[in-house]
Design a protein around this motif. Structure first.
Motif, PDB file in Angstrom:
ATOM      1  N   UNK A  45       0.808  -1.225   0.000  1.00  0.00           N
ATOM      2  CA  UNK A  45       0.000   0.000   0.000  1.00  0.00           C
ATOM      3  C   UNK A  45       0.839   1.271   0.000  1.00  0.00           C
ATOM      4  N   UNK A  46       2.078   1.181   0.438  1.00  0.00           N
ATOM      5  CA  UNK A  46       2.929   2.354   0.556  1.00  0.00           C
ATOM      6  C   UNK A  46       3.553   2.685  -0.788  1.00  0.00           C
ATOM      7  N   UNK A  47       3.159   3.801  -1.352  1.00  0.00           N
ATOM      8  CA  UNK A  47       3.710   4.217  -2.638  1.00  0.00           C
ATOM      9  C   UNK A  47       4.838   5.234  -2.472  1.00  0.00           C
ATOM     10  N   UNK A  48       4.778   6.019  -1.394  1.00  0.00           N
ATOM     11  CA  UNK A  48       5.760   7.073  -1.171  1.00  0.00           C
ATOM     12  C   UNK A  48       6.164   7.050   0.299  1.00  0.00           C
ATOM     13  N   UNK A  49       7.451   7.177   0.564  1.00  0.00           N
ATOM     14  CA  UNK A  49       7.919   7.247   1.941  1.00  0.00           C
ATOM     15  C   UNK A  49       7.678   8.646   2.495  1.00  0.00           C
ATOM     16  N   UNK A  50       7.427   8.728   3.775  1.00  0.00           N
ATOM     17  CA  UNK A  50       7.152  10.022   4.385  1.00  0.00           C
ATOM     18  C   UNK A  50       8.422  10.864   4.467  1.00  0.00           C
ATOM     19  N   UNK A  51       8.265  12.157   4.321  1.00  0.00           N
ATOM     20  CA  UNK A  51       9.420  13.059   4.357  1.00  0.00           C
ATOM     21  C   UNK A  51       9.942  13.282   5.773  1.00  0.00           C
ATOM     22  N   UNK A  53      10.538  10.921   7.928  1.00  0.00           N
ATOM     23  CA  UNK A  53      11.308   9.757   8.364  1.00  0.00           C
ATOM     24  C   UNK A  53      10.516   8.709   9.116  1.00  0.00           C
ATOM     25  N   UNK A  54       9.211   8.912   9.272  1.00  0.00           N
ATOM     26  CA  UNK A  54       8.415   7.973  10.057  1.00  0.00           C
ATOM     27  C   UNK A  54       8.236   6.618   9.365  1.00  0.00           C
ATOM     28  N   UNK A  55       8.525   6.535   8.082  1.00  0.00           N
ATOM     29  CA  UNK A  55       8.407   5.267   7.374  1.00  0.00           C
ATOM     30  C   UNK A  55       9.765   4.566   7.232  1.00  0.00           C
ATOM     31  N   UNK A  56      10.758   5.030   7.970  1.00  0.00           N
ATOM     32  CA  UNK A  56      12.102   4.442   7.878  1.00  0.00           C
ATOM     33  C   UNK A  56      12.099   2.970   8.282  1.00  0.00           C
ATOM     34  N   UNK A  57      11.316   2.627   9.305  1.00  0.00           N
ATOM     35  CA  UNK A  57      11.263   1.240   9.747  1.00  0.00           C
ATOM     36  C   UNK A  57      10.683   0.347   8.650  1.00  0.00           C
ATOM     37  N   UNK A  58       9.660   0.820   7.992  1.00  0.00           N
ATOM     38  CA  UNK A  58       9.049   0.067   6.896  1.00  0.00           C
ATOM     39  C   UNK A  58      10.059  -0.141   5.764  1.00  0.00           C
ATOM     40  N   UNK A  59      10.798   0.895   5.431  1.00  0.00           N
ATOM     41  CA  UNK A  59      11.812   0.793   4.384  1.00  0.00           C
ATOM     42  C   UNK A  59      12.911  -0.187   4.800  1.00  0.00           C
ATOM     43  N   UNK A  60      13.335  -0.109   6.058  1.00  0.00           N
ATOM     44  CA  UNK A  60      14.366  -1.011   6.565  1.00  0.00           C
ATOM     45  C   UNK A  60      13.919  -2.469   6.431  1.00  0.00           C
TER      46      UNK A  60
END
Length: 69
Positions: A45-51, A53-60
């Motif tokens: 569902x995630x198309x864009x990471x938040x600016x 940094x709150x989506x850093x864990x998801x990206x990791x």
């Protein structure tokens, strides 16, 4: 499950299949399967990471999943 032998691909050892089944049962019974399903849904569902940094864990976690394959 049954396997059919092909001349170019040997039949997998039954012990590996049994080990895979045992691991899958542990993942399912421990509840980790639900956590992994939710993580994969979040990633889809995630198309864009938040600016901020709150989506850093998801990206990791997404990168870790790719590296482990």
């Amino acid at each position: 499950m049954s396997f059919v032998s092909r001349s170019d691909i040997p039949i997998p050892d039954r012990r590996y299949s049994a080990l895979h089944v045992a691991g899958a049962k542990v993942v399912h019974k421990s509840g980790i399967a639900e956590i992994l399903d939710k993580l994969l849904e979040d990633l889809e569902r995630t198309e864009v990471l938040s600016s901020d940094g709150s989506s850093a864990d998801l990206l990791h976690r997404a990168i870790a999943m790719v590296v482990m394959q």
